[in-house]
Motif scaffolding. Structure first.
Motif, PDB file in Angstrom:
ATOM      1  N   ILE A   1      -5.146   9.583   5.891  1.00  0.00           N
ATOM      2  CA  ILE A   1      -6.545   9.794   5.498  1.00  0.00           C
ATOM      3  C   ILE A   1      -7.177   8.480   5.051  1.00  0.00           C
ATOM      4  N   ALA A   2      -6.438   7.694   4.264  1.00  0.00           N
ATOM      5  CA  ALA A   2      -6.969   6.407   3.807  1.00  0.00           C
ATOM      6  C   ALA A   2      -7.241   5.480   4.985  1.00  0.00           C
ATOM      7  N   LEU A   3      -6.323   5.417   5.942  1.00  0.00           N
ATOM      8  CA  LEU A   3      -6.530   4.574   7.121  1.00  0.00           C
ATOM      9  C   LEU A   3      -7.699   5.080   7.963  1.00  0.00           C
ATOM     10  N   PHE A   4      -7.809   6.401   8.106  1.00  0.00           N
ATOM     11  CA  PHE A   4      -8.924   6.965   8.853  1.00  0.00           C
ATOM     12  C   PHE A   4     -10.256   6.571   8.222  1.00  0.00           C
ATOM     13  N   LEU A   5     -10.353   6.713   6.894  1.00  0.00           N
ATOM     14  CA  LEU A   5     -11.596   6.366   6.214  1.00  0.00           C
ATOM     15  C   LEU A   5     -11.887   4.870   6.315  1.00  0.00           C
TER      16      LEU A   5
ATOM     17  N   PHE B   1       0.838  -1.200   0.000  1.00  0.00           N
ATOM     18  CA  PHE B   1       0.000   0.000   0.000  1.00  0.00           C
ATOM     19  C   PHE B   1       0.874   1.251   0.000  1.00  0.00           C
ATOM     20  N   GLY B   2       1.985   1.208   0.742  1.00  0.00           N
ATOM     21  CA  GLY B   2       2.910   2.342   0.767  1.00  0.00           C
ATOM     22  C   GLY B   2       3.493   2.623  -0.610  1.00  0.00           C
ATOM     23  N   LYS B   3       3.812   1.577  -1.362  1.00  0.00           N
ATOM     24  CA  LYS B   3       4.341   1.770  -2.721  1.00  0.00           C
ATOM     25  C   LYS B   3       3.290   2.391  -3.628  1.00  0.00           C
ATOM     26  N   ILE B   4       2.045   1.941  -3.474  1.00  0.00           N
ATOM     27  CA  ILE B   4       0.965   2.499  -4.282  1.00  0.00           C
ATOM     28  C   ILE B   4       0.763   3.970  -3.962  1.00  0.00           C
ATOM     29  N   VAL B   5       0.777   4.298  -2.672  1.00  0.00           N
ATOM     30  CA  VAL B   5       0.587   5.692  -2.264  1.00  0.00           C
ATOM     31  C   VAL B   5       1.745   6.549  -2.742  1.00  0.00           C
TER      32      VAL B   5
END
Length: 159
Positions: free
Chosen positions: A101-105, A27-31
């Motif tokens: 933000i993604a983790l919060f959502l 996910f970090g690579k995608i972000v």
């Protein structure tokens, strides 16, 4: 010792953590790709075609034998020039904010789903509990007697 290690690794929590770390890295690579390839170029376009990766402050002299661009952070860094790369820091900060933000959502959605499932389970439990009241024949007879006494209070006083 090997047996204890096997037991430790076989625990569900360790496996869940390993899966989470692997997915987090992907996910970090995608972000990072999203940030470097889409978001930062848009921000750069808004502010006038700016490349944030080349925002830096020189802290020392450029070597005399350096032949590269004096505006290229990566080349200057490779040449060993001391500098503060605040553009890279800005890019990494935007990466962090996107992940946060993604983790919060994601967590907000999961919590809502779990709360909804829990409230439905409580409702179902309450419905089942009220529907499963024991029906004792003696209790039914007592309820009928009480209903009869309530309908004719004067008869109960005469007996």
């Amino acid at each position: 010792m090997f047996t204890e290690f096997k037991k430790f690794i076989a625990r569900g929590n360790v496996l869940d953590l390993a899966v989470g770390v692997i997915i987090g890295a992907a996910f970090g690579k995608i972000v990072t790709s999203l940030n470097e390839s889409i978001i930062m170029p848009i921000i750069g376009w808004i502010f006038g075609d700016v490349d944030f990766s080349n925002w830096f402050i020189l802290l020392g002299d450029i070597p005399a034998d350096y032949t590269g661009s004096t505006q290229n952070y990566a080349e200057l860094k490779a040449a060993g020039v001391p500098m503060l790369g605040y553009g890279d820091f800005l890019t990494q900060t935007v990466d962090f904010l996107i992940i946060a933000i993604a983790l919060f959502l994601l967590l907000r959605t999961v919590n809502r789903v779990l709360d909804e499932m829990q409230s439905k389970a409580v409702e179902a439990e309450n419905t089942e509990a009220s529907a499963e009241l024991p029906t004792d024949p003696q209790l039914d007879v007592l309820k009928q007697i009480l209903a009869e006494m309530r309908s004719r209070p004067e008869a109960a006083l005469k007996d």
